[in-house]
Design a protein around this motif. Structure first.
Motif, PDB file in Angstrom:
ATOM      1  N   ILE A   1      -6.428 -26.707 -21.689  1.00  0.00           N
ATOM      2  CA  ILE A   1      -7.780 -26.216 -21.944  1.00  0.00           C
ATOM      3  C   ILE A   1      -8.118 -25.216 -20.849  1.00  0.00           C
ATOM      4  O   ILE A   1      -8.287 -25.585 -19.682  1.00  0.00           O
ATOM      5  CB  ILE A   1      -8.801 -27.367 -21.951  1.00  0.00           C
ATOM      6  N   LEU A   2      -8.150 -23.943 -21.226  1.00  0.00           N
ATOM      7  CA  LEU A   2      -8.385 -22.863 -20.269  1.00  0.00           C
ATOM      8  C   LEU A   2      -9.724 -22.194 -20.548  1.00  0.00           C
ATOM      9  O   LEU A   2     -10.105 -21.983 -21.699  1.00  0.00           O
ATOM     10  CB  LEU A   2      -7.273 -21.825 -20.354  1.00  0.00           C
ATOM     11  N   ASP A   3     -10.425 -21.858 -19.470  1.00  0.00           N
ATOM     12  CA  ASP A   3     -11.714 -21.168 -19.582  1.00  0.00           C
ATOM     13  C   ASP A   3     -11.801 -20.157 -18.446  1.00  0.00           C
ATOM     14  O   ASP A   3     -11.933 -20.533 -17.272  1.00  0.00           O
ATOM     15  CB  ASP A   3     -12.858 -22.185 -19.502  1.00  0.00           C
ATOM     16  N   ASN A   4     -11.694 -18.870 -18.789  1.00  0.00           N
ATOM     17  CA  ASN A   4     -11.747 -17.812 -17.775  1.00  0.00           C
ATOM     18  C   ASN A   4     -10.756 -18.056 -16.636  1.00  0.00           C
ATOM     19  O   ASN A   4     -11.109 -18.028 -15.451  1.00  0.00           O
ATOM     20  CB  ASN A   4     -13.162 -17.672 -17.213  1.00  0.00           C
ATOM     21  N   ASN A   5      -9.511 -18.296 -17.036  1.00  0.00           N
ATOM     22  CA  ASN A   5      -8.433 -18.524 -16.057  1.00  0.00           C
ATOM     23  C   ASN A   5      -8.684 -19.743 -15.164  1.00  0.00           C
ATOM     24  O   ASN A   5      -8.197 -19.808 -14.043  1.00  0.00           O
ATOM     25  CB  ASN A   5      -8.195 -17.289 -15.192  1.00  0.00           C
ATOM     26  N   GLU A   6      -9.417 -20.698 -15.668  1.00  0.00           N
ATOM     27  CA  GLU A   6      -9.575 -21.985 -14.991  1.00  0.00           C
ATOM     28  C   GLU A   6      -9.085 -23.088 -15.923  1.00  0.00           C
ATOM     29  O   GLU A   6      -9.388 -23.075 -17.115  1.00  0.00           O
ATOM     30  CB  GLU A   6     -11.043 -22.250 -14.614  1.00  0.00           C
ATOM     31  N   MET A   7      -8.334 -24.024 -15.370  1.00  0.00           N
ATOM     32  CA  MET A   7      -7.820 -25.107 -16.195  1.00  0.00           C
ATOM     33  C   MET A   7      -8.788 -26.280 -16.141  1.00  0.00           C
ATOM     34  O   MET A   7      -8.986 -26.891 -15.097  1.00  0.00           O
ATOM     35  CB  MET A   7      -6.423 -25.536 -15.726  1.00  0.00           C
ATOM     36  N   LYS A   8      -9.367 -26.573 -17.293  1.00  0.00           N
ATOM     37  CA  LYS A   8     -10.405 -27.598 -17.376  1.00  0.00           C
ATOM     38  C   LYS A   8      -9.911 -28.895 -18.014  1.00  0.00           C
ATOM     39  O   LYS A   8     -10.660 -29.865 -18.097  1.00  0.00           O
ATOM     40  CB  LYS A   8     -11.587 -27.061 -18.192  1.00  0.00           C
ATOM     41  N   GLY A   9      -8.646 -28.903 -18.494  1.00  0.00           N
ATOM     42  CA  GLY A   9      -8.150 -30.125 -19.102  1.00  0.00           C
ATOM     43  C   GLY A   9      -6.890 -29.874 -19.902  1.00  0.00           C
ATOM     44  O   GLY A   9      -6.273 -28.803 -19.810  1.00  0.00           O
TER      45      GLY A   9
END
Length: 528
Positions: free
Chosen positions: A222-230
């Protein structure tokens, strides 16, 4: 009164506790009938360089006072069930110790493991040994405890820069390992002891409010703006967390392929490939301990470490022993059908009649020009192709190709093979047909050189069993040196052996702890 002394003892004096107490008392001029006294060994190492084997021992002696506790770590962990969660993918040593460290720092770990719990794994190990059936989710590499559970359980590491080795050892002891691992210079636990210890580590995580999910395979991020959130599991479940520690081990090829598919930066990495070599343990003992018959009742099964520099096509490459297992067994370590991989392990007593070790050749990326089309997966594809060839030549089962050592050096197919610890069986093959020339020619050269270093090692009473290919990860998942975080994807912490940073149980455990600390310091608490 406490006294510290260093002694050089005979094997009996070092390993027979009654005799040991008497020797120390005599050295200190004590009368055991009149004084309260207890001696204990703090460090112990074997010196077999001379004709008579000696044991170097560091001793703490307590005179007229009780001995202080040897262990300073307990199993008491605080409740983190309501705390912020971090996700840890992979329940090997790195994942387990990352989870425990997260708990110590007040964070809830969600530990995700594609394989089964350690007890359930046994059925799948029996299937691969007896029926040659490879379960791609549950095998010698995948499952609770990772590859380390069904291994020799070696705890020796030189990687002090990653953390406190003693701390890792004490956590193992607190969860059921013998205190001897705190004493021996080259400690090991044994494959028969590790499952119970791994179970205890899991119970500590659960009792503190962490989660451990088995049979749960990560198939997406789960990626959001090059951040891994899950992560997303094979059932479509989305599991969210503050960040993700990726501790999947060196054999999770699907994870490397997933990272590549999602254009997350990874790199091809040098590794090593070769064979397992099996001798009788008695022969290795005779060589190492200078004994004519056997090593006697006190000395442990002997080991060895060998290295030789070879030259082929004007390229220098090292050939070296890897994961030497005295008194051990060779096991089938494939993680998918259609491949053949071998590894070694030993029980705690190391009482098998066989000694085995990986003998492997360093493989550099320049050795693989035809695989560069695979980009960062180049070394992995080469590794997979060799494993498939071994499977084909072995008869398309887990029967392993094998050859006697001198026959191999002379390129002669062995007319017969020796007894072996490898349960699925062996097939006589010219191993030069399995391995590419830049590997096989170096091995042949090195075996002869090893025979000069260890008289009797180079013999047709030993045999090569192939292939030993999972020495380390053929892929590196980069991370920033100071923060352990991926340089592009924030909140992603590549960890331990699968990311190309740590090999072996202790170094992987320490790397797991460091990843947990850095993730939590960056995204949960600024006070760490």
């Amino acid at each position: 009164m406490k006294k510290e002394i260093n002694l050089q003892l005979s094997p009996k004096e070092a390993y027979d506790d009654v005799v040991f107490q008497e020797v120390v008392a005599k050295k200190l001029g004590l009368n055991l009938r009149e004084q309260q006294f207890e001696a204990r060994q703090v460090k112990r190492s074997i010196d077999a360089r001379g004709r008579q084997v000696k044991v170097n021992v560091s001793v703490e002696a307590f005179i007229d006072e009780p001995a202080t506790p040897l262990l300073h770590t307990s199993k008491a962990y605080k409740d983190v069930s309501l705390a912020d969660p971090i996700i840890i993918v992979g329940a090997g040593p790195a994942g387990l110790f990352a989870a425990l460290r997260a708990i110590e720092l007040g964070v809830k770990p969600i530990l995700i493991e594609r394989g089964k719990d350690v007890r359930s794994r046994r059925r799948d190990l029996a299937a691969i040994n007896k029926e040659h059936i490879v379960n791609p989710e549950s095998n010698y590499c995948f499952g609770e405890g990772g590859a380390g559970t069904y291994s020799d359980g070696k705890l020796y590491t030189r990687s002090k820069k990653r953390g406190d080795i003693r701390r890792i050892m004490e956590i193992f002891v607190a969860h059921g390992a013998t205190e001897q691992i705190l004493v021996d210079a080259h400690p090991h636990i044994g494959t028969n002891k590790l499952p119970k210890i791994v179970t205890e580590l899991r119970e500590s995580i659960i009792q503190a409010g962490g989660e451990v999910l088995f049979d749960t395979k990560v198939v997406d991020f789960i990626l959001d703006n090059n951040e891994m959130k899950g992560v997303i599991t094979q059932d479509g479940e989305k599991i969210h967390g503050v960040g993700v520690i990726l501790a999947t081990g060196h054999s999770a090829r699907d994870i490397f392929q997933l990272l590549h598919r999602k254009k997350i930066l990874i790199e091809s990495k040098p590794f090593a490939l070769g064979v397992r070599i099996e001798h009788s343990q008695n022969l290795i003992d005779q060589i190492q301990y200078n004994c004519e018959i056997d090593r006697g009742p006190y000395l442990p099964a002997s080991s060895y470490a060998l290295v030789h520099q070879t030259y082929f096509e004007q390229k220098q490459r090292g050939v070296f022993s890897f994961c030497m297992c005295p008194g051990g067994f060779i096991v089938p370590a494939a993680t998918s059908p259609g491949e053949l991989v071998v590894n070694g392990m030993s029980p705690s007593r190391r009482d098998s009649q066989f000694a085995n070790s990986g003998i492997v050749v360093a493989v550099e990326l320049e050795d693989l020009p035809s695989y560069q089309k695979y980009g960062p997966l180049a070394a992995m594809e080469f590794q997979a192709e060799i494993e498939k060839k071994a499977w084909l030549l072995g008869g398309q089962s887990q029967v392993a190709p094998a050859q006697r050592m001198v026959d191999f050096a002379n390129r002669k197919v062995s007319t017969s093979l020796l007894d072996t610890s490898y349960q699925p069986g062996l097939k006589s093959i010219n191993m030069h047909d399995v391995l590419p020339p830049f590997i096989s020619n170096r091995l042949a050269d090195a075996f002869q050189a090893f025979g000069k270093k260890m008289k009797g090692y180079y013999t047709n009473e030993s045999q090569l069993i192939g292939v030993e290919s999972r020495t380390s990860s053929p892929v590196r998942i980069p991370r920033v040196k100071e923060t352990y975080e991926h340089p592009v994807i924030k909140r992603l912490y590549p960890c331990a052996e699968g990311a190309g940073y740590a090999g072996g149980i202790v170094s992987a455990a320490m790397d797991g702890e460091r990843c947990a600390e850095h993730l939590i310091a960056a995204y949960v608490s600024k006070e760490i």
